[in-house]
Design a protein around this motif. Structure first.
Motif, PDB file in Angstrom:
ATOM      1  N   ALA A 183       0.832  -1.214   0.000  1.00  0.00           N
ATOM      2  CA  ALA A 183       0.000   0.000   0.000  1.00  0.00           C
ATOM      3  C   ALA A 183       0.863   1.259   0.000  1.00  0.00           C
ATOM      4  CB  ALA A 183      -0.938   0.000   1.201  1.00  0.00           C
ATOM      5  N   PHE A 184       1.910   1.271   0.803  1.00  0.00           N
ATOM      6  CA  PHE A 184       2.789   2.439   0.857  1.00  0.00           C
ATOM      7  C   PHE A 184       3.563   2.600  -0.449  1.00  0.00           C
ATOM      8  CE2 PHE A 184       6.591   4.842   2.174  1.00  0.00           C
ATOM      9  CZ  PHE A 184       5.974   5.934   2.768  1.00  0.00           C
ATOM     10  N   ARG A 185       4.013   1.490  -1.016  1.00  0.00           N
ATOM     11  CA  ARG A 185       4.719   1.572  -2.312  1.00  0.00           C
ATOM     12  C   ARG A 185       3.809   2.147  -3.383  1.00  0.00           C
ATOM     13  NH1 ARG A 185       6.955  -3.589  -0.908  1.00  0.00           N
ATOM     14  NH2 ARG A 185       5.497  -4.583  -2.334  1.00  0.00           N
ATOM     15  N   ARG A 186       2.530   1.786  -3.372  1.00  0.00           N
ATOM     16  CA  ARG A 186       1.581   2.355  -4.343  1.00  0.00           C
ATOM     17  C   ARG A 186       1.430   3.856  -4.123  1.00  0.00           C
ATOM     18  NH1 ARG A 186      -1.228  -2.375  -3.445  1.00  0.00           N
ATOM     19  NH2 ARG A 186      -2.627  -1.377  -1.964  1.00  0.00           N
ATOM     20  N   VAL A 187       1.389   4.275  -2.882  1.00  0.00           N
ATOM     21  CA  VAL A 187       1.257   5.706  -2.577  1.00  0.00           C
ATOM     22  C   VAL A 187       2.464   6.464  -3.115  1.00  0.00           C
ATOM     23  CG1 VAL A 187       1.346   7.407  -0.687  1.00  0.00           C
ATOM     24  CG2 VAL A 187      -0.241   5.487  -0.571  1.00  0.00           C
ATOM     25  N   LEU A 188       3.647   5.891  -2.979  1.00  0.00           N
ATOM     26  CA  LEU A 188       4.858   6.569  -3.433  1.00  0.00           C
ATOM     27  C   LEU A 188       4.955   6.671  -4.947  1.00  0.00           C
ATOM     28  CD1 LEU A 188       7.559   5.127  -1.038  1.00  0.00           C
ATOM     29  CD2 LEU A 188       6.590   7.414  -1.030  1.00  0.00           C
TER      30      LEU A 188
END
Length: 191
Positions: A183-188
């Motif tokens: 999820a965090f990688r997608r946000v970045l």
């Protein structure tokens, strides 16, 4: 066509404002505060770093500069109370605020190199902040150097390292943990 161009800039401005606001709030949660400025905070460098990784260097540096201005205005009364000469006050504003917090925007420098690039970018940005404080401590704040240190450069390394090293370690550790989550990688990467 002009409406299409305005939308990404509006979105980026909103993201920038949110990240700078978040960084400001986190900067007020201090785990340790040094007597003459500087503190270990609850990941206050992370939002501006994420902004730079997500939107690129220009937005990262703009967000870093905005964050620098806010930090300067929040601390201005305290800094003025130290009784610095006008030249020292200007140097303090430049090196301890404007330059020190703006360089956090360099965190996105290696953003195209994945997780390692993000970590290297953040480490470089926070090292840049340390270097800016190091210059200030060596040239301006040597007047408060305790007896026995002898060398203002060494004293500045010790003083600024006491809060910047933990800040760097906590921020890099947080990014290492967060980048393991999809999820965090997608946000970045999603813009």
């Amino acid at each position: 066509m002009s409406n299409t161009k305005k939308r990404p800039n509006l979105r980026a401005m909103i993201e920038c404002a949110i990240m700078v606001a978040l960084a400001t709030v986190l900067s007020m949660i201090k785990l340790y505060e040094a007597p003459l400025g500087g503190s270990v905070t609850l990941l206050s460098m992370l939002p501006v770093s994420v902004l730079s990784i997500r939107l690129g260097l220009s937005w990262g540096l703009a967000g870093g500069f905005l964050y620098a201005m806010i930090q300067m205005f929040l601390d201005l009364a305290k800094v003025i109370s130290w009784g610095l000469t006008p030249a020292a006050l200007i140097g303090c504003i430049i090196f301890d605020y404007l330059l020190a917090f703006t360089v956090i925007g360099l965190a996105g420098l290696f953003r195209r190199n994945g997780r390692i690039g993000m970590i290297l970018g953040i480490a470089l940005a926070l090292f840049g902040r340390f270097c800016s404080h190091l210059v200030s401590g060596t040239l301006i704040f040597d007047i408060w150097m305790p007896d026995g240190w002898g060398n203002p450069f060494v004293y500045s390394i010790a003083y600024n390292g006491a809060y910047m090293l933990p800040e760097l370690v906590f921020t890099v550790a947080a990014v290492m943990i967060l980048t393991k989550t999809p999820a965090f990688r997608r946000v970045l990467t999603k813009t």
